[in-house]
Design a protein around this motif. Structure first.
Motif, PDB file in Angstrom:
ATOM      1  N   ARG A  66      73.467 -95.564 -18.283  1.00 40.20           N
ATOM      2  CA  ARG A  66      74.154 -94.495 -19.048  1.00 40.20           C
ATOM      3  C   ARG A  66      75.573 -94.297 -18.548  1.00 40.20           C
ATOM      4  N   TRP A  67      75.803 -94.489 -17.261  1.00 37.86           N
ATOM      5  CA  TRP A  67      77.152 -94.330 -16.729  1.00 37.86           C
ATOM      6  C   TRP A  67      78.088 -95.455 -17.176  1.00 37.86           C
ATOM      7  N   GLY A  68      77.528 -96.469 -17.817  1.00 40.59           N
ATOM      8  CA  GLY A  68      78.352 -97.560 -18.324  1.00 40.59           C
ATOM      9  C   GLY A  68      78.594 -98.673 -17.330  1.00 40.59           C
ATOM     10  N   VAL A  69      77.769 -98.760 -16.289  1.00 37.38           N
ATOM     11  CA  VAL A  69      77.953 -99.798 -15.274  1.00 37.38           C
ATOM     12  C   VAL A  69      77.626-101.172 -15.865  1.00 37.38           C
ATOM     13  N   MET A  70      78.562-102.094 -15.755  1.00 40.53           N
ATOM     14  CA  MET A  70      78.401-103.462 -16.263  1.00 40.53           C
ATOM     15  C   MET A  70      77.623-104.279 -15.235  1.00 40.53           C
ATOM     16  N   ALA A  71      76.433-104.750 -15.607  1.00 38.47           N
ATOM     17  CA  ALA A  71      75.590-105.467 -14.646  1.00 38.47           C
ATOM     18  C   ALA A  71      74.556-106.307 -15.372  1.00 38.47           C
ATOM     19  N   ASP A  72      73.896-107.155 -14.604  1.00 38.33           N
ATOM     20  CA  ASP A  72      72.818-107.973 -15.132  1.00 38.33           C
ATOM     21  C   ASP A  72      71.524-107.151 -15.080  1.00 38.33           C
ATOM     22  N   TRP A  73      71.384-106.230 -16.026  1.00 33.93           N
ATOM     23  CA  TRP A  73      70.252-105.314 -16.018  1.00 33.93           C
ATOM     24  C   TRP A  73      68.931-105.999 -16.354  1.00 33.93           C
ATOM     25  N   ASP A  74      68.990-107.206 -16.863  1.00 35.32           N
ATOM     26  CA  ASP A  74      67.761-107.934 -17.190  1.00 35.32           C
ATOM     27  C   ASP A  74      67.195-108.707 -15.998  1.00 35.32           C
ATOM     28  N   SER A  75      67.958-108.788 -14.914  1.00 32.61           N
ATOM     29  CA  SER A  75      67.528-109.615 -13.767  1.00 32.61           C
ATOM     30  C   SER A  75      67.640-108.862 -12.452  1.00 32.61           C
ATOM     31  N   CYS A  76      67.354-107.564 -12.472  1.00 29.17           N
ATOM     32  CA  CYS A  76      67.460-106.765 -11.244  1.00 29.17           C
ATOM     33  C   CYS A  76      66.506-107.300 -10.174  1.00 29.17           C
ATOM     34  N   TYR A  77      66.866-107.045  -8.916  1.00 31.81           N
ATOM     35  CA  TYR A  77      65.962-107.460  -7.838  1.00 31.81           C
ATOM     36  C   TYR A  77      65.317-106.233  -7.199  1.00 31.81           C
ATOM     37  N   TYR A  78      64.088-106.429  -6.751  1.00 33.57           N
ATOM     38  CA  TYR A  78      63.306-105.355  -6.138  1.00 33.57           C
ATOM     39  C   TYR A  78      62.658-105.919  -4.879  1.00 33.57           C
ATOM     40  N   THR A  79      62.701-105.162  -3.794  1.00 34.94           N
ATOM     41  CA  THR A  79      62.175-105.703  -2.540  1.00 34.94           C
ATOM     42  C   THR A  79      60.663-105.826  -2.542  1.00 34.94           C
ATOM     43  N   TYR A  80      59.978-105.264  -3.563  1.00 32.60           N
ATOM     44  CA  TYR A  80      58.532-105.484  -3.647  1.00 32.60           C
ATOM     45  C   TYR A  80      58.174-106.629  -4.597  1.00 32.60           C
ATOM     46  N   ASP A  81      59.185-107.298  -5.148  1.00 29.61           N
ATOM     47  CA  ASP A  81      58.929-108.458  -6.000  1.00 29.61           C
ATOM     48  C   ASP A  81      58.343-109.590  -5.148  1.00 29.61           C
ATOM     49  N   LYS A  82      57.355-110.291  -5.662  1.00 28.58           N
ATOM     50  CA  LYS A  82      56.659-111.302  -4.864  1.00 28.58           C
ATOM     51  C   LYS A  82      57.574-112.448  -4.438  1.00 28.58           C
ATOM     52  N   LYS A  83      58.508-112.845  -5.288  1.00 29.05           N
ATOM     53  CA  LYS A  83      59.421-113.923  -4.895  1.00 29.05           C
ATOM     54  C   LYS A  83      60.398-113.431  -3.828  1.00 29.05           C
ATOM     55  N   TYR A  84      60.808-112.171  -3.942  1.00 28.80           N
ATOM     56  CA  TYR A  84      61.672-111.588  -2.910  1.00 28.80           C
ATOM     57  C   TYR A  84      60.934-111.552  -1.568  1.00 28.80           C
ATOM     58  N   GLU A  85      59.678-111.106  -1.592  1.00 32.91           N
ATOM     59  CA  GLU A  85      58.895-111.012  -0.357  1.00 32.91           C
ATOM     60  C   GLU A  85      58.700-112.384   0.278  1.00 32.91           C
ATOM     61  N   ALA A  86      58.481-113.400  -0.554  1.00 31.08           N
ATOM     62  CA  ALA A  86      58.300-114.755  -0.029  1.00 31.08           C
ATOM     63  C   ALA A  86      59.567-115.241   0.663  1.00 31.08           C
ATOM     64  N   LYS A  87      60.723-114.976   0.056  1.00 33.05           N
ATOM     65  CA  LYS A  87      62.006-115.361   0.671  1.00 33.05           C
ATOM     66  C   LYS A  87      62.195-114.630   1.997  1.00 33.05           C
ATOM     67  N   GLN A  88      61.822-113.378   2.016  1.00 34.41           N
ATOM     68  CA  GLN A  88      61.964-112.576   3.226  1.00 34.41           C
ATOM     69  C   GLN A  88      61.119-113.141   4.370  1.00 34.41           C
ATOM     70  N   LEU A  89      59.889-113.517   4.068  1.00 33.67           N
ATOM     71  CA  LEU A  89      59.024-114.101   5.099  1.00 33.67           C
ATOM     72  C   LEU A  89      59.555-115.450   5.575  1.00 33.67           C
ATOM     73  N   ASP A  90      60.204-116.177   4.679  1.00 41.70           N
ATOM     74  CA  ASP A  90      60.811-117.451   5.062  1.00 41.70           C
ATOM     75  C   ASP A  90      61.939-117.224   6.068  1.00 41.70           C
ATOM     76  N   VAL A  91      62.779-116.207   5.805  1.00 44.16           N
ATOM     77  CA  VAL A  91      63.856-115.867   6.753  1.00 44.16           C
ATOM     78  C   VAL A  91      63.267-115.411   8.077  1.00 44.16           C
ATOM     79  N   PHE A  92      62.219-114.586   8.006  1.00 44.10           N
ATOM     80  CA  PHE A  92      61.559-114.106   9.228  1.00 44.10           C
ATOM     81  C   PHE A  92      61.116-115.281  10.096  1.00 44.10           C
TER      82      PHE A  92
END
Length: 669
Positions: free
Chosen positions: A178-204
């Motif tokens: 609503r504030w008009g922020v230009m962004a990729d709103w269709d591809s947001c990232y979330y730290t509970y997303d399974k692919k995000y979690e897998a990447k995190q464990l790889d870094v760990f």
């Protein structure tokens, strides 16, 4: 180019420009004269009203956004054929609470930066994200269940926490759009997303494999109110905290060899200490002194007893005790070597006098009571001298049975303090008790005091990567430039980072423990298998899948010959949410270097996300995740206070957008 794009989308027939007469004569002229030139001057005329209501203004803005296809601006600029690219990596706001003016300041500054680069012909990459795990969300989810929270299983807690986070994300996301922020709103990232979690464990595991992550039993910041370890970034300091400070005698049992002749036949001699934490006295293992400082043997004018304390502290200590001291002898601190004192509350236990460099001559006596389980420097002394590090306090901040019947189950910061003071009175080793107002660390979530408590935790050895981190920072441009030195100073002071948390809502640390020996099992075979499971099903598998699936025979044969999966159990610690968000570069930045052109956040992130991102990136791949760091300030209330949800002085940006009235506020750099 952006202006042309927007103009081409505007309807050309809605706003009509017509000629309008205007008089060039004065008001004193006759009506005929005033009308004489009315039709000779052409002025623009529009259907826009001179004033709009707040509601009408908001509705008009939304209509214009829709008619100009505003939401497609990000996709339009990403489709342009240009080699010039710009990436601003979005630091994830926490999925907790309503959007506020702090969010607006951050998102709009980023939007201005991105639009500037679009107008310069760049293809901009900006993927919004959210930090979704952690204790605040877990506590909110548990609060909704009332007194029955303790009976919830880890999966019930995780399910409720996820649902809470999803609601917060939906609300914040709709506001940002609503504030008009230009962004990729269709591809947001979330730290509970399974692919995000897998990447995190790889870094760990990459960090673990390089020796930067280790497990140890040592004192950490501990929150009794939330029953978990905390990192320093999760503390806030109450400047008006009141402690029950005490002066305590440690009777000298064996005099230091170099002072034996001076002390022999002098009657009772005691080392005198001062502490703001009486409850730690039962855990005392030593008394520390500064070897290069001058110390004194002083005679108390009221009791005739002799006390050992720093020469610079004689006068101030006598004043605090309401007496006078007569200095009998002075000597170097190193002359205290070899001395042994009786423990003031535990018969038969002794406390040696030991040299240490952390002793200061500020408030106190120049002799430091040392409880290795409850002090960072104390632990260093214990490690050097092979002293016990026995923790007599449980996760709830209560004395354990090992502390004795007089202390068991008492809350250390409350009735535990009182019980220890009474024990000191009973042994006649308490000199004085007084209230002491000072700065003290609190859990930033519950706003309750923390303690330092030894426990087995997982750590990042920042000392190993600190030099490399400071080296790569020299190639990063900071705005303002002074922020670089502040971040370097913070890194200098950080020798380790506790990354384990004793909670349910988070990414599990992928380690198994042998049920009998308690030895840990973690290697590339076990972690690799867990990463595949998490990538397919998310981190819930750690709690939902049986041990035979988490640790199948094929993996176990490669990892530990002759063992059975039933011999092991999965660890229950989860990763610190700063580790969660600090590994976002691994998931979001998809270019070859995985380096963002800009990270842009508030100045509090110099010790938070900027630093955790740097440490995880340097530790796993020897480079920074950003080329530029832009640090902005906070919004302030009309009283000059930082706006925060906890103070209740925040402004709702939606009220501003819709034309409502708000309190005044300002920005601080």
């Amino acid at each position: 180019m952006l202006g042309a794009f927007l103009r081409c989308r505007l309807p050309r027939t809605r706003y009509v420009w017509r000629g309008r007469a205007a008089s060039g004569l004065s008001s004193n002229d006759s009506p005929g004269q005033r009308n004489k030139y009315r039709d000779t001057v052409l002025l623009p005329h529009t259907d826009f009203p001179i004033r709009r209501s707040p509601e009408d203004t908001g509705a008009t803005e939304l209509r214009l956004q829709e008619e100009t296809n505003f939401s497609q601006l990000y996709n339009w600029q990403k489709a342009r054929k240009t080699k010039k690219e710009f990436s601003l990596h979005d630091g994830p706001p926490y999925a907790n609470g309503d959007p506020h003016v702090g969010h607006a300041l951050n998102k709009i500054l980023k939007d201005i930066t991105n639009r500037f680069h679009v107008m310069r012909g760049y293809k901009v990459s900006y993927v919004p994200g959210w930090d979704c795990h952690g204790l605040p969300i877990e506590l909110r989810a548990l609060a909704e269940n009332g007194d029955k929270s303790d009976s919830l299983s880890p999966m019930e807690i995780r399910s409720r926490a996820r649902a809470y986070a999803e609601k917060a994300i939906e609300k914040q996301k709709s506001s940002f759009i609503r504030w008009g922020v230009m962004a990729d709103w269709d591809s947001c990232y979330y730290t509970y997303d399974k692919k995000y979690e897998a990447k995190q464990l790889d870094v760990f595991f990459k960090m673990h494999e390089k020796g930067h992550i280790y497990q140890d039993y040592r004192p950490v910041f501990w929150s009794p109110s939330t029953r978990t370890a905390l990192a320093e970034a999760e503390l806030e300091y109450n400047q008006q905290h009141v402690s029950r400070s005490i002066f305590v005698k440690f009777p000298l049992q064996k005099p230091p060899p170099k002072l034996a002749s001076a002390i022999d036949g002098s009657g009772t001699v005691s080392a005198l200490i001062w502490t703001t934490q009486p409850w730690t006295i039962p855990a005392n293992q030593a008394i520390c002194y500064m070897p290069d400082t001058t110390y004194s043997i002083a005679k108390c004018g009221s009791s005739g007893e002799l006390y050992i304390l720093a020469a610079d502290c004689v006068e101030s200590t006598a004043q605090s005790l309401g007496t006078k001291f007569e200095v009998i002898q002075t000597f170097k601190g190193s002359d205290l070597e070899g001395g042994v004192c009786d423990h003031p509350t535990i018969p038969g236990r002794t406390s040696p006098l030991l040299a240490a460099n952390h002793v200061t001559m500020g408030k106190g006596t120049g002799l430091v009571h040392t409880a290795p389980a409850h002090g960072i420097e104390d632990y260093g002394v214990a490690s050097h001298h092979k002293l016990p590090v026995d923790c007599l306090v449980d996760e709830a901040g209560r004395f354990t049975a090992e502390a004795g019947a007089d202390l068991e189950s008492k809350v250390v910061l409350e009735d535990g303090n009182e019980a220890v003071i009474q024990m000191l009175l009973g042994t006649k080793n308490l000199m004085k008790e007084e209230s002491f107002v000072h700065s003290y660390p609190y859990d930033w979530r519950t706003k309750k005091p923390i303690i330092i408590r030894a426990s087995k935790q997982w750590f990042v050895n920042t000392a190993n990567v600190k030099d490399k981190a400071q080296e790569v920072l020299k190639k990063v441009k900071f705005t303002p430039a002074s922020a670089a030195s502040r971040m370097t100073e913070m890194l200098d002071r950080r020798t380790y980072w506790c990354i384990s948390r004793q909670r349910s809502w988070g990414v599990p640390i992928p380690v198994f423990y042998h049920k009998e020996t308690r030895d840990s099992l973690i290697n590339r075979h076990t972690v690799g298998h867990i990463i595949k499971l998490v990538e397919q099903h998310g981190s819930d598998v750690w709690w939902t899948h049986p041990i035979e699936e988490l640790l199948p025979k094929s993996v176990l044969e490669q990892a530990s010959k002759g063992a059975s999966a039933l011999d092991y159990e999965p660890g229950r610690d989860v990763l610190d949410i700063w580790f969660d968000s600090g590994t976002s570069w691994a998931h979001v930045l998809d270019d070859a270097e995985q380096r963002a052109d800009v990270y842009m956040e508030g100045k509090d992130q110099l010790g938070g996300w900027f630093q955790s991102s740097l440490l995880t990136s340097v530790a796993s791949r020897n480079k920074a995740p950003y080329k530029n760091v832009v640090v902005h300030g906070f919004t302030l209330s009309e009283k000059g206070e930082k706006m925060s949800k906890s103070l209740g002085n925040v402004v709702d940006p939606d009220v501003i957008i819709n034309g409502g009235k708000v309190r005044s506020f300002s920005l601080i750099g």
